[in-house]
Design a protein around this motif. Structure first.
Motif: not given
Ligand SMILES: [Zn+2]
Lengths: 315, 319
Positions: B31, B33-34, B50, B53, B55
């Motif tokens: 991901c 983002n995370c 995701c 998170c 995302h």
């Molecule tokens: Zn994520």
């Protein structure tokens, strides 16, 4: 001393020599008329040679030459009783786009254009001809006015592009450009755009989606600057000359692609060497195209304008 | 003479590429983002969200169409255009770039469209796929938008466009710039016909796409976290010579700037589109009312029961 271009430095030297001779001649010390005459012919010949085969990148340099006639110059020389209009009625006046009403060959019209500014103060005032949203919203306002009062629209296009700044983004640069193009494709009156210098992407088409597109001989019109294209596709902005060639941004290439309706030839050595001749040529071309379009009913005009874009490059 | 090129190289390439496709990293991606590892096979059923998170990953066009339409929608055929009008080549020929993208994506260009019903409402949807040359708009994308608008006109229904694009396709030069007025004319046809036109701005929507049809919707919806703007981040940073503030050009900031109407999470999009289309279906409703007003009441009633999304229609905008 005006801006010098690398590829014509040998000609600039001759021109400088002529100026020197003229100066000494006017002081009456020696008779140099013959010498000046000979040098002038040489300059003329060399200018013709050089300007006949400018590379696409050299055309980019000419199109950006600081002494080229600007929108305000064309307006001052072509439009009578010009009434400049200002402001987007929402946020500010943006001098990167100038415009207003006046008479062109005795007929009322609306005229708009990008103005880059002439000296340092002017360039700052006009933001180097790079509009913020207010500029595009003013353009839209003026085009809408033209539609309301059945005024033909003339636009002079000369910009590196829309201003890429934080403030411009925050106030909706993308929407402002989109609405300006929308006004262009909607306006129920004849619309002729002239690319006079640099036709930079979205900032240019915002006032150029017209019935007729004219281009000066050494003007360029592109979806992205050659430098920008080079740095994205070649990952190196030094490939700008190759990019300029590949993008086919010259008036001649665009005419072959069917994008332009007419290429207006420039005086020998480019528009920056002879403003009055340039005004005459642009004026004549505008008059001719506006006359043609004036005979077409508004509804048919819009239909033809739409088809121009809808049919483009379809198989 | 070219045995080295013709024989050895393809064999090596085959070996290398087989190796590559079997490797573990091709079954997973992290991901952005995370950094959670996401199993590729699970992405479609999770709407490319995701699971850790939330995302919103970029979504392929076929999956998008599948996710928003009720079952039984039909894809619009891809429109033929003059290919490579400039005979463009940079480090690579544009035709080869096209060929590669087509082979990899199994489609002709960046926009795919379909017609069907969304939460019970008749609609045409055109979807940009960022994987196809950055979702860039050339004549094919422009033609797809014109085709989608024409389909909406003939079906007298709304048009939804999902954008995900870096802007105009440089390799088509001026022809791609001409897609700005061209795509705007497409939206103008709907405007004149009084049909709804909704834009769903997905990550990213910039350049020539944002400066044309994408900013002219009756309604602008954005996906959470989407970057939306005209100039690219780097270009702006070079101009103003300072780093840009947190959240710049992001959907969550743009709603305060007045650029978009609402931010809608992906799992709610279909239901929300259905509701908006119904609210804006004045023209179709007028026709139905003239026919038989009781039909209309039934239709409206059915609509709110049948969408099956579990989203409360009167719920406030999620943002
Ligand atoms: Zn994520």
């Amino acid at each position: 001393m005006s801006q010098q271009l690398d590829f014509e430095s040998h000609i600039n030297a001759l021109e400088a020599r002529i100026r020197e001779l003229r100066l000494s001649a006017s002081e009456g010390e020696i008779d140099v008329a013959d010498e000046i005459e000979k040098l002038s012919i040489k300059v003329e010949t060399q200018l013709k040679q050089v300007y006949q085969k400018l590379t696409p990148w050299q055309k980019v340099e000419v199109s950006r030459h600081e002494s080229r006639p600007h929108a305000q110059d064309y307006i001052d020389h072509l439009i009578q009783e010009y009434q400049p209009l200002a402001g987007d009625r929402a946020f500010a006046e943006d001098a990167a786009i100038v415009g207003g009403m006046g008479y062109f060959f005795g007929k009322p019209c609306m005229v708009i254009g990008h103005e880059k500014g002439r000296d340092t103060r002017g360039r700052i005032k006009h933001n180097f001809g790079m509009p913020r949203p207010e500029g595009f919203r003013k353009a839209r306002r003026l085009i809408d006015l033209a539609g309301k009062f059945h005024l033909p629209v003339i636009s002079f296009v000369d910009t590196a592009g829309a201003y890429p700044g934080l403030d411009a983004e925050a106030r909706g640069q993308a929407e402002a450009i989109a609405r300006s193009i929308q006004a262009c494709i909607r306006v129920p009156s004849p619309f002729v755009a002239v690319i006079t210098g640099e036709g930079g992407s979205g900032g240019a088409i915002a006032i150029a989606a017209a019935d007729r597109l004219l281009m000066l001989e050494h003007a360029v019109y592109s979806v992205i600057s050659p430098e920008g294209c080079a740095s994205i596709l070649w990952r190196d902005s030094s490939h700008r000359e190759t990019a300029a060639k590949s993008l086919q941004i010259t008036a001649q290439s665009l005419n072959e692609l069917g994008i332009t309706d007419e290429v207006i030839s420039e005086p020998t050595g480019g528009a920056h060497r002879d403003h009055p001749a340039t005004f005459r040529r642009v004026s004549n071309a505008l008059k001719r195209h506006l006359n043609d379009l004036g005979a077409i009913p508004a509804e048919q005009l819009i239909e033809q304008r739409w088809q121009r874009y809808l049919k483009l490059n379809t198989a | 003479m070219n045995w080295l090129e013709n024989f050895v190289r393809p064999k090596l390439q085959a070996l290398v590429s087989r190796d590559h496709s079997d490797s573990a990293e091709n079954k997973w991606r992290s991901c952005p983002n995370c950094a959670q590892m996401l199993f590729l096979n699970d992405l479609p059923k999770n709407l490319y969200l995701c699971q850790q998170c939330g995302h919103h990953l970029r979504m392929p066009a076929p999956a998008r169409l599948e996710s928003i339409f009720d079952s039984g929608f039909t894809n619009l055929p891809e429109v033929a255009v003059v290919e490579d009008p400039l005979k463009f080549r940079d480090k690579k020929r544009y035709l080869d770039r096209l060929k590669d993208s087509r082979a990899k994506m199994k489609c002709q260009d960046a926009v795919q469209s379909a017609f069907g019903t969304i939460a019970g409402e008749k609609a045409v949807a055109a979807v940009f796929d960022f994987r196809f040359m950055g979702g860039s708009m050339g004549s094919a994308a422009g033609s797809a938008l014109v085709q989608a608008a024409n389909k909406a006109l003939s079906e007298q229904c709304g048009l939804i466009v999902f954008t995900s694009s870096g802007g105009a396709r440089m390799q088509e030069g001026i022809i791609s710039l001409m897609q700005l007025p061209r795509s705007i004319i497409a939206t103008e046809m709907l405007q004149q016909a009084g049909l709804p036109y909704i834009v769903v701005l997905c990550d990213p929507t910039t350049g020539g796409v944002s400066a044309s049809f994408a900013m002219l919707g009756d309604i602008h919806i954005a996906e959470p976290g989407a970057t939306i703007g005209f100039a690219g981040r780097r270009v702006i940073e070079q101009t103003v010579r300072e780093t840009l503030p947190e959240g710049f050009q992001q959907a969550e900031d743009l709603i305060d700037k007045g650029v978009i109407d609402m931010i809608v999470p992906r799992e709610d999009i279909a239901a929300r589109l259905g509701l908006l289309l119904h609210l804006m279906g004045g023209k179709a409703r007028l026709l139905t009312e003239n026919d038989d007003s009781s039909d209309h009441d039934d239709a409206a009633h059915n609509h709110s029961e049948d969408d099956g999304s579990g989203v409360e229609k009167s719920a406030p905008v999620v943002s």
